[in-house]
Design a protein around this motif. Structure first.
Motif, PDB file in Angstrom:
ATOM      1  N   PHE A   5      -8.966  15.227 -13.802  1.00  0.00           N
ATOM      2  CA  PHE A   5      -7.926  15.738 -14.698  1.00  0.00           C
ATOM      3  C   PHE A   5      -6.650  14.920 -14.500  1.00  0.00           C
ATOM      4  N   ASP A   6      -6.263  14.202 -15.527  1.00  0.00           N
ATOM      5  CA  ASP A   6      -5.035  13.414 -15.497  1.00  0.00           C
ATOM      6  C   ASP A   6      -3.943  14.261 -16.138  1.00  0.00           C
ATOM      7  N   ALA A 170     -13.389  18.707  -8.300  1.00  0.00           N
ATOM      8  CA  ALA A 170     -12.369  18.274  -9.260  1.00  0.00           C
ATOM      9  C   ALA A 170     -11.241  17.559  -8.533  1.00  0.00           C
ATOM     10  N   VAL A 171     -10.646  16.591  -9.235  1.00  0.00           N
ATOM     11  CA  VAL A 171      -9.453  15.894  -8.759  1.00  0.00           C
ATOM     12  C   VAL A 171      -8.381  16.062  -9.826  1.00  0.00           C
ATOM     13  N   VAL A 172      -7.230  16.615  -9.419  1.00  0.00           N
ATOM     14  CA  VAL A 172      -6.105  16.796 -10.333  1.00  0.00           C
ATOM     15  C   VAL A 172      -5.089  15.699 -10.023  1.00  0.00           C
ATOM     16  N   ASP A 173      -4.985  14.736 -10.914  1.00  0.00           N
ATOM     17  CA  ASP A 173      -4.144  13.563 -10.688  1.00  0.00           C
ATOM     18  C   ASP A 173      -2.818  13.729 -11.422  1.00  0.00           C
ATOM     19  N   ALA A 174      -1.730  13.762 -10.652  1.00  0.00           N
ATOM     20  CA  ALA A 174      -0.396  13.842 -11.247  1.00  0.00           C
ATOM     21  C   ALA A 174       0.471  12.694 -10.744  1.00  0.00           C
ATOM     22  N   GLY A 175      -0.181  11.586 -10.373  1.00  0.00           N
ATOM     23  CA  GLY A 175       0.571  10.451  -9.866  1.00  0.00           C
ATOM     24  C   GLY A 175       0.896  10.583  -8.388  1.00  0.00           C
ATOM     25  N   ASP A 176       1.624   9.625  -7.878  1.00  0.00           N
ATOM     26  CA  ASP A 176       1.981   9.576  -6.464  1.00  0.00           C
ATOM     27  C   ASP A 176       2.923  10.730  -6.117  1.00  0.00           C
ATOM     28  N   CYS A 177       2.552  11.527  -5.131  1.00  0.00           N
ATOM     29  CA  CYS A 177       3.458  12.606  -4.703  1.00  0.00           C
ATOM     30  C   CYS A 177       3.867  12.448  -3.246  1.00  0.00           C
TER      31      CYS A 177
END
Length: 206
Positions: A5-6, A170-177
């Motif tokens: 999930f992007d 699942a992988v929830v990708d919201a960019g570098d945190c």
């Protein structure tokens, strides 16, 4: 294979969040972003999820899991707070802190410290984590996504998907945190003790 999930880091798409939460309700194990770094997450009553996190991270029975909450109302159901702890913790949450406090009966015995009956709790300051928690309607069992032998957590969603594709749902990708874990404050003895310095300012509890 893990679903990917992007999502937008500040305005996560409701449809994607709803799909992630549906997976969690069906006992999924996910990787998701927080205000300190990526973390592994599962529902509290997902027994297999706890075992999967231990396997992925090579954790023993002494590891303190964190219960991640949407707000102070959820947090207050899980731990006992005196007035001084309440005021001090309220002042820095949401934020990159984990607090170890005496657990209430709401916390399953298997998730609390065997001798102290304590548990780690936190309220993250990240829109995606908050969206997941609000949609789920309950705290999330969580652990920093730091792999065995690694110096730093993984910071890219695509990298997490690539390396853990077969062990996550699942992988929830919201960019570098970021790579700094939370600052951990132990309050089990009635006064704050900083036991790990991380993203949160430790001077607030010195």
């Amino acid at each position: 294979m893990a679903r990917y999930f992007d999502v937008h880091p500040e305005n996560p798409q409701p449809r994607s969040i709803a799909q992630v939460v549906e997976l969690l309700r069906n006992d999924a194990l996910i990787a998701y972003p927080t205000d300190s770094c990526y973390a592994l997450g599962a529902r509290i009553d997902n027994h297999a999820g706890v075992d999967r996190i231990r396997t992925i991270r090579h954790l023993d029975d002494r590891h303190h899991f964190t219960l991640v909450c949407a707000d102070f109302a959820q947090l207050g159901q899980l731990v006992h707070l005196d007035n001084s702890a309440f005021r001090a913790i309220k002042a820095v949450t949401p934020g990159p802190y984990t607090f170890i406090l005496p657990a209430t009966p709401e916390v399953p015995r298997r998730l609390a410290h065997a001798k102290k009956r304590s548990v780690g709790v936190r309220i993250p300051d990240h829109p995606v984590a908050q969206a997941i928690l609000r949609e789920l309607g309950e705290p999330l069992l969580s652990s920093t996504l730091l792999m065995p032998g690694a110096e730093w957590p993984m910071v890219e969603g695509w990298q997490i998907k690539e390396e853990l594709d077969l062990v996550l749902d699942a992988v929830v990708d919201a960019g570098d945190c970021g790579t700094e874990p939370t600052t951990v404050v132990d309050w089990t003895e009635g006064a704050p003790e900083v036991v790990r310095v991380g993203a949160g300012d430790p001077d607030r509890f010195s």
